[in-house]
Each structure stands twice: as structure tokens, then as C-alpha cells.
Design a protein around this motif. Structure first.
Motif, PDB file in Angstrom:
ATOM      1  N   ARG A  14       0.844  -1.192   0.000  1.00 38.98           N
ATOM      2  CA  ARG A  14       0.000   0.000   0.000  1.00 38.98           C
ATOM      3  C   ARG A  14       0.876   1.238   0.000  1.00 38.98           C
ATOM      4  NH1 ARG A  14      -3.063   3.297   3.635  1.00 38.98           N
ATOM      5  NH2 ARG A  14      -4.992   3.866   2.605  1.00 38.98           N
ATOM      6  N   ILE A  15       0.610   2.112  -0.934  1.00 44.05           N
ATOM      7  CA  ILE A  15       1.319   3.383  -0.965  1.00 44.05           C
ATOM      8  C   ILE A  15       0.504   4.362  -0.150  1.00 44.05           C
ATOM      9  CG2 ILE A  15       2.065   5.302  -2.412  1.00 44.05           C
ATOM     10  CD1 ILE A  15       2.528   3.274  -4.629  1.00 44.05           C
ATOM     11  N   GLY A  16       1.166   5.119   0.673  1.00 36.63           N
ATOM     12  CA  GLY A  16       0.473   6.089   1.501  1.00 36.63           C
ATOM     13  C   GLY A  16       0.674   5.772   2.955  1.00 36.63           C
ATOM     14  N   HIS A  34      -2.484  10.800   3.763  1.00 39.53           N
ATOM     15  CA  HIS A  34      -1.341  10.318   2.985  1.00 39.53           C
ATOM     16  C   HIS A  34      -1.737  10.177   1.517  1.00 39.53           C
ATOM     17  CE1 HIS A  34       0.787   9.022   6.700  1.00 39.53           C
ATOM     18  NE2 HIS A  34       1.845   9.207   5.948  1.00 39.53           N
ATOM     19  N   ASP A  35      -2.919   9.602   1.259  1.00 38.54           N
ATOM     20  CA  ASP A  35      -3.353   9.376  -0.112  1.00 38.54           C
ATOM     21  C   ASP A  35      -3.377  10.671  -0.915  1.00 38.54           C
ATOM     22  OD1 ASP A  35      -3.573   6.663   0.286  1.00 38.54           O
ATOM     23  OD2 ASP A  35      -5.739   6.709   0.618  1.00 38.54           O
ATOM     24  N   HIS A  37      -1.660  13.481  -0.381  1.00 40.88           N
ATOM     25  CA  HIS A  37      -0.314  14.000  -0.583  1.00 40.88           C
ATOM     26  C   HIS A  37       0.500  13.147  -1.552  1.00 40.88           C
ATOM     27  CE1 HIS A  37      -1.400  16.452   2.874  1.00 40.88           C
ATOM     28  NE2 HIS A  37      -0.463  17.285   2.476  1.00 40.88           N
ATOM     29  N   VAL A  38       0.308  11.827  -1.520  1.00 41.60           N
ATOM     30  CA  VAL A  38       1.066  10.939  -2.411  1.00 41.60           C
ATOM     31  C   VAL A  38       0.494  10.959  -3.823  1.00 41.60           C
ATOM     32  CG1 VAL A  38       1.687   8.529  -2.859  1.00 41.60           C
ATOM     33  CG2 VAL A  38       1.881   9.445  -0.550  1.00 41.60           C
ATOM     34  N   LYS A  39      -0.812  10.834  -3.942  1.00 48.12           N
ATOM     35  CA  LYS A  39      -1.429  10.720  -5.268  1.00 48.12           C
ATOM     36  C   LYS A  39      -1.728  12.078  -5.894  1.00 48.12           C
ATOM     37  CE  LYS A  39      -3.455   6.252  -4.163  1.00 48.12           C
ATOM     38  NZ  LYS A  39      -4.674   5.549  -3.807  1.00 48.12           N
ATOM     39  N   SER A  40      -2.506  12.904  -5.227  1.00 47.87           N
ATOM     40  CA  SER A  40      -2.944  14.170  -5.817  1.00 47.87           C
ATOM     41  C   SER A  40      -1.841  15.209  -5.875  1.00 47.87           C
ATOM     42  CB  SER A  40      -4.134  14.724  -5.044  1.00 47.87           C
ATOM     43  OG  SER A  40      -5.209  13.821  -5.107  1.00 47.87           O
ATOM     44  N   SER A  42       1.328  14.415  -5.805  1.00 47.31           N
ATOM     45  CA  SER A  42       2.469  13.749  -6.455  1.00 47.31           C
ATOM     46  C   SER A  42       3.753  13.808  -5.638  1.00 47.31           C
ATOM     47  CB  SER A  42       2.709  14.344  -7.847  1.00 47.31           C
ATOM     48  OG  SER A  42       1.573  14.177  -8.657  1.00 47.31           O
ATOM     49  N   CYS A  45       7.468   9.369  -0.930  1.00 49.22           N
ATOM     50  CA  CYS A  45       7.673   9.141   0.505  1.00 49.22           C
ATOM     51  C   CYS A  45       8.894   9.876   1.037  1.00 49.22           C
ATOM     52  CB  CYS A  45       7.817   7.650   0.787  1.00 49.22           C
ATOM     53  SG  CYS A  45       6.377   6.679   0.312  1.00 49.22           S
TER      54      CYS A  45
END
Length: 95
Positions: A14-16, A34-35, A37-40, A42, A45
């Protein structure tokens, strides 16, 4: 075969890290996603880990004064990298 299993486990991880909720007296709770900041946004980690954050258990308490000095969230949320922690409180604090 070993390499195939290693790559498969990396892809399945799982990413995030899920949401982290900070209870803030008098200002309303803050939910860090986390989702988002990681996905939207970009972000990778390594942009936050190991600095300015290691783990929630090892980090020092986050304060508005510290953020306004560029610590924790304020290292990016400075008005240049992302919106400033000095304004628009309702973007983070929910009552």
C-alpha cells in the motif's frame, strides 16, 4: 523466482499510510491524508520521510509556532511550495 516474488510484493504494498488525525484543542481536529499528498500532490515518501517526519511515535509535537518557523507541515506549507499555514485555517482544521 525470488526476484519475481520480491517485485510482486512491492507492487502489492500500500502506498500512503492512511489518514492520521490530530486532535487540536480549541482549533478543531486536523486530518492528514497520505493518499492526497502521495497521489494528488504527487509527493514521494522520501519528500517527508525521514525528514521532517520519521514516524508519528518518534516525532515531536507539532505546534502552529513551529509550523510558522518552517517545521513539520510548515516546511512545505509556506506559501511557496503549498498554501501557507499562516492563513486559511479551515483548509486543515475542522470543528
Amino acid at each position: 523466482m525470488f526476484l519475481l516474488l520480491a517485485f510482486a510484493s512491492i507492487g502489492a504494498s500500500r502506498i500512503g499510510g492512511g489518514d492520521i488525525t490530530y486532535e487540536v484543542k480549541k482549533a478543531g481536529k486536523v486530518v492528514f491524508s497520505h493518499d492526497f499528498h502521495v497521489k494528488s500532490a504527487s509527493l514521494g515518501c522520501t519528500q517527508c520521510h525521514p525528514s521532517p517526519y520519521v514516524t508519528r511515535a518518534q516525532d515531536e509535537p507539532v505546534t502552529m509556532a513551529g509550523m510558522q518557523q518552517g517545521k513539520s507541515c510548515g516546511s512545505c506549507h509556506n506559501g511557496t511550495g503549498a498554501f501557507s499555514v499562516k492563513t486559511n485555517c479551515v483548509r486543515c482544521h475542522v470543528k
